[in-house]
Write a protein that holds these residues in place. Structure first.
Motif, PDB file in Angstrom:
ATOM      1  N   HIS A  51       0.836  -1.208   0.000  1.00 40.20           N
ATOM      2  CA  HIS A  51       0.000   0.000   0.000  1.00 40.20           C
ATOM      3  C   HIS A  51       0.873   1.261   0.000  1.00 40.20           C
ATOM      4  O   HIS A  51       0.586   2.220  -0.733  1.00 40.20           O
ATOM      5  N   GLN A  55       1.220   4.485  -2.937  1.00 33.84           N
ATOM      6  CA  GLN A  55       0.938   5.874  -2.582  1.00 33.84           C
ATOM      7  C   GLN A  55       2.038   6.818  -3.050  1.00 33.84           C
ATOM      8  O   GLN A  55       1.897   8.042  -2.968  1.00 33.84           O
ATOM      9  N   ARG A  90      -6.061  -1.285 -12.786  1.00 29.29           N
ATOM     10  CA  ARG A  90      -5.265  -1.543 -11.583  1.00 29.29           C
ATOM     11  C   ARG A  90      -3.816  -1.131 -11.793  1.00 29.29           C
ATOM     12  O   ARG A  90      -3.291  -1.185 -12.907  1.00 29.29           O
ATOM     13  N   ASP A  91      -3.181  -0.711 -10.708  1.00 27.98           N
ATOM     14  CA  ASP A  91      -1.727  -0.550 -10.632  1.00 27.98           C
ATOM     15  C   ASP A  91      -1.165  -1.873 -10.148  1.00 27.98           C
ATOM     16  O   ASP A  91      -1.787  -2.544  -9.314  1.00 27.98           O
ATOM     17  N   SER A 186      -2.942  -2.899  -6.682  1.00 30.50           N
ATOM     18  CA  SER A 186      -3.800  -1.886  -6.077  1.00 30.50           C
ATOM     19  C   SER A 186      -4.916  -1.553  -7.056  1.00 30.50           C
ATOM     20  O   SER A 186      -4.660  -1.114  -8.181  1.00 30.50           O
ATOM     21  N   TYR A 187      -6.153  -1.819  -6.614  1.00 34.77           N
ATOM     22  CA  TYR A 187      -7.335  -1.459  -7.409  1.00 34.77           C
ATOM     23  C   TYR A 187      -7.877  -0.146  -6.856  1.00 34.77           C
ATOM     24  O   TYR A 187      -8.449  -0.126  -5.764  1.00 34.77           O
ATOM     25  N   PRO A 188      -7.695   0.957  -7.558  1.00 36.17           N
ATOM     26  CA  PRO A 188      -8.201   2.237  -7.048  1.00 36.17           C
ATOM     27  C   PRO A 188      -9.721   2.259  -7.061  1.00 36.17           C
ATOM     28  O   PRO A 188     -10.364   1.486  -7.783  1.00 36.17           O
ATOM     29  N   ARG A 271     -14.572  -2.987  -9.863  1.00 35.08           N
ATOM     30  CA  ARG A 271     -14.339  -1.817  -9.011  1.00 35.08           C
ATOM     31  C   ARG A 271     -15.688  -1.139  -8.794  1.00 35.08           C
ATOM     32  O   ARG A 271     -16.199  -0.464  -9.672  1.00 35.08           O
ATOM     33  N   HIS A 277     -12.076   3.074  -0.784  1.00 33.56           N
ATOM     34  CA  HIS A 277     -10.643   2.889  -0.626  1.00 33.56           C
ATOM     35  C   HIS A 277     -10.099   2.013  -1.759  1.00 33.56           C
ATOM     36  O   HIS A 277     -10.824   1.220  -2.348  1.00 33.56           O
ATOM     37  N   SER A 278      -8.809   2.153  -2.024  1.00 31.72           N
ATOM     38  CA  SER A 278      -8.151   1.229  -2.933  1.00 31.72           C
ATOM     39  C   SER A 278      -8.123  -0.159  -2.294  1.00 31.72           C
ATOM     40  O   SER A 278      -8.052  -0.292  -1.074  1.00 31.72           O
TER      41      SER A 278
END
Length: 359
Positions: A51, A55, A90-91, A186-188, A271, A277-278
């Protein structure tokens, strides 16, 4: 119907009962939740470090960009991966088993089987976040230990000698390691929707089956989005899970090895606009050695309890029983630009087979 829940401690206290529970889960739906015994701090630390990385400013994350990697390793920003041509939201970072770059290895990668091009080292962000590597590798070590135990239980469930397949996973004979890989994802949150459709959702990753042997996932507990397609064709929501629970699913190689008895189940991530939240997820894709070939076993004496199968299946998706070839297929399809950039001498056929270009 929700996913079955298994307790790994039963594998030691009553291995036959655990194996039968695992057999039913892998045969009937191909997904299950597993209460494991990895120390909680190992999972929470890996999730927290992941996480923190996502960021960071984009320019810092791009210092380990996968664009430089012929083996598809490193950071991938939002929108560069696809599922069947549709962009995933996603990232992520892709990592895998590391191979020391000796002269012998470099020559082997260039002249040996095409899938040897997946042998590489991982680009770690040690200069900007030196705590990420030890956290992730501690997590990998713990999860691979759990996967080894599940593999042996799968053999017991199928009446197969575990020693026969364990040799394909390496290290016990001092040889090459198994080809595990993983994603730090990370799924925003989905874009805000300024209309009455508050339940609208967007693709995180499209419906697919995993190309590996067995997948194990630790995710954060505050949001979800993972959906599994059952044999009736319905999409089932997987709830948020605490760090002492892993989501596990069968991959294509297990389906091939089990003669179709175990099921590589389609799944996807949505999503939801309701997520604030991500969502952080750490899937590990457990595999035998890169060169291993899995031959189908005899399943004549196993009870067939899957009465219906109405799931999505990719029309042109050859299930290749060689670990390296099936892995290369999946990566090339998901990242066509990187495949073209670093492997312009190769082409991917309609069924996913990768071959040398002619002429």
């Amino acid at each position: 119907m929700g996913l079955p829940i298994l307790n790994l401690s039963l594998q030691r206290t009553n291995p036959a009962l655990f194996a039968d529970q695992l057999r039913k889960a892998c045969h009937e739906i191909g997904f299950f939740l597993l209460k494991h015994d990895i120390p909680e701090v190992v999972c929470t630390r890996a999730l927290s470090e992941t996480h923190q990385f996502f960021q960071r400013p984009l320019d810092e994350k791009m210092t380990i960009s996968y664009e430089k990697s012929p083996a598809f390793r490193g950071y991938m920003p939002l929108g560069v991966e696809n599922t069947e041509g549709i962009v995933d939201g996603r990232d992520q970072i892709e990592y895998a088993a590391e191979y020391v770059k000796t002269k012998e290895y470099i020559g082997q990668a260039e002249q040996g089987p095409l899938h040897h091009r997946l042998k590489a080292t991982n680009p770690w962000p040690d200069s900007i976040q030196p705590t990420l590597r030890p956290a992730i590798m501690g997590y990998v070590t713990g999860v691979l230990g759990v996967a080894d135990r599940l593999r042996d239980a799968m053999c017991l469930a199928l009446n197969v000698d575990a020693h026969g397949i364990s040799s394909l996973f390496g290290k016990s004979d001092g040889g090459e390691q198994n080809f595990w890989s993983m994603k730090l994802v990370s799924y925003p949150p989905a874009p805000s929707v300024t209309c009455a459709k508050t339940t609208e959702s967007f693709q995180g990753v499209g419906a697919h089956t995993d190309s590996n042997f067995l997948t194990l996932i630790c995710q954060d507990a505050h949001s979800s989005g993972l959906q599994v397609q059952n044999v009736q064709g319905d999409w089932v929501d997987v709830p948020p899970t605490e760090s002492n629970i892993m989501i596990c699913n069968i991959g294509e190689l297990s389906e091939v090895w089990s003669g179709g008895y175990f099921l590589a189940t389609p799944h996807r991530v949505v999503r939801h606009t309701s997520n604030t939240h991500s969502r952080t997820s750490l899937p590990i894709f457990y595999n035998p050695k890169l060169d291993a070939v899995l031959e189908p076993i005899n399943i004549k004496n196993l009870p067939w309890e899957r009465v219906q199968q109405n799931q999505l299946r990719r029309k042109h998706n050859k299930l290749i029983n060689c670990v390296g070839q099936n892995s290369f297929k999946s990566l090339a399809r998901s990242h066509p630009n990187i495949f073209e950039k670093h492997h312009s001498d190769l082409t991917i056929l309609k069924d996913g087979t990768i071959v040398k270009r002619q002429g």
